[in-house]
Motif scaffolding. Structure first.
Motif, PDB file in Angstrom:
ATOM      1  N   TYR A   1       0.864  -1.102  -0.124  1.00 57.01           N
ATOM      2  CA  TYR A   1       0.185   0.027  -0.077  1.00 57.01           C
ATOM      3  C   TYR A   1       0.988   1.127  -0.117  1.00 57.01           C
TER       4      TYR A   1
ATOM      5  N   SER B   1      -0.067   3.952   5.855  1.00 61.76           N
ATOM      6  CA  SER B   1       1.247   3.763   5.222  1.00 61.76           C
ATOM      7  C   SER B   1       2.225   4.705   5.230  1.00 61.76           C
TER       8      SER B   1
ATOM      9  N   LEU C   1       8.065   0.412   3.793  1.00 60.65           N
ATOM     10  CA  LEU C   1       6.637   1.032   4.398  1.00 60.65           C
ATOM     11  C   LEU C   1       6.263   0.140   5.839  1.00 60.65           C
TER      12      LEU C   1
ATOM     13  N   TYR D   1       3.001  -0.190   8.213  1.00 60.20           N
ATOM     14  CA  TYR D   1       1.522  -0.094   8.320  1.00 60.20           C
ATOM     15  C   TYR D   1       0.928  -0.198   9.738  1.00 60.20           C
TER      16      TYR D   1
ATOM     17  N   THR E   1       2.448  -2.250  14.342  1.00 59.50           N
ATOM     18  CA  THR E   1       2.656  -2.136  12.808  1.00 59.50           C
ATOM     19  C   THR E   1       3.115  -3.522  12.387  1.00 59.50           C
TER      20      THR E   1
ATOM     21  N   GLU F   1       6.520  -3.396   5.288  1.00 58.49           N
ATOM     22  CA  GLU F   1       6.505  -4.074   3.811  1.00 58.49           C
ATOM     23  C   GLU F   1       8.154  -3.759   3.722  1.00 58.49           C
TER      24      GLU F   1
ATOM     25  N   ASP G   1       5.147  -8.099   3.464  1.00 62.35           N
ATOM     26  CA  ASP G   1       4.272  -7.332   3.193  1.00 62.35           C
ATOM     27  C   ASP G   1       2.612  -7.825   3.613  1.00 62.35           C
TER      28      ASP G   1
END
Length: 179
Positions: A29, A47, A59, A61, A90, A93, A103
């Motif tokens: 994302y 993200s 990344l 999330y 969290t 990614e 991911d």
């Protein structure tokens, strides 16, 4: 922009557009806000990009739920066991630009929302062929526990390592199997 970076940017931008269109697919994302609406409110994924502007880019999330009833924005922890005081906030990614090592994917099926978190277990020098573990979490309205909303681990599925079997493929296979 070098060829590898250009290829990486196109891959992730395309994936982000599919995520925004509501298509069911594994992330990543793109940096920003992603939302899914259900009867009880809105599931929100934030993200954020983390980078040293040279070698590393990944990344992080974090998840929130905006409840229709009170319009509050609740952060959603990920709980792996019965002890709700042990949680994470969290999911990461990360990739080498061609293939993800870690991911996640949000899937809505019927009235349920699911978080699938996949990670390739790698050996140094053999990052593309290790087994992939996918954790399947279900979004729970926490009237029964410590949190207003939380992702509860339902199961972990391990896929044997093989060249060409990606984290994204494992996430998509697990999403298709959700009931």
């Amino acid at each position: 922009m070098n060829r590898r970076l250009s290829k990486w940017v196109l891959k992730w931008v395309g994936a982000g557009l599919c995520a925004l269109s509501g298509a069911a697919m594994a992330g990543p994302y793109t940096a920003g806000v992603h939302q899914w609406t259900n009867a009880d409110g809105k599931l929100v994924l934030m993200s954020g990009a983390m980078t040293d502007n040279a070698a590393q880019y990944f990344l992080k999330y974090t998840f929130y739920f905006e409840a229709s009833a009170d319009k509050k924005l609740y952060q959603i922890p990920l709980v792996d066991g019965k002890d709700q005081s042990k949680y994470t906030l969290t999911v990461t990614e990360s990739s080498d630009g061609d293939s993800a090592f870690e991911d996640a994917s949000i899937v809505q099926k019927d009235a349920a929302a699911w978080l699938l978190s996949g990670e390739r277990e790698t050996e140094p020098g053999d990052e593309r062929s290790g087994p992939v573990a996918v954790k399947t979490y279900k979004l729970i309205a926490g009237n029964d526990g410590k949190w207003a909303y939380y992702f509860q681990l339902e199961k972990t599925t391990r896929h044997a390592g093989a060249n060409g079997y990606t984290v994204e493929k494992a996430l998509n296979d697990n999403a298709a199997a959700l009931k």
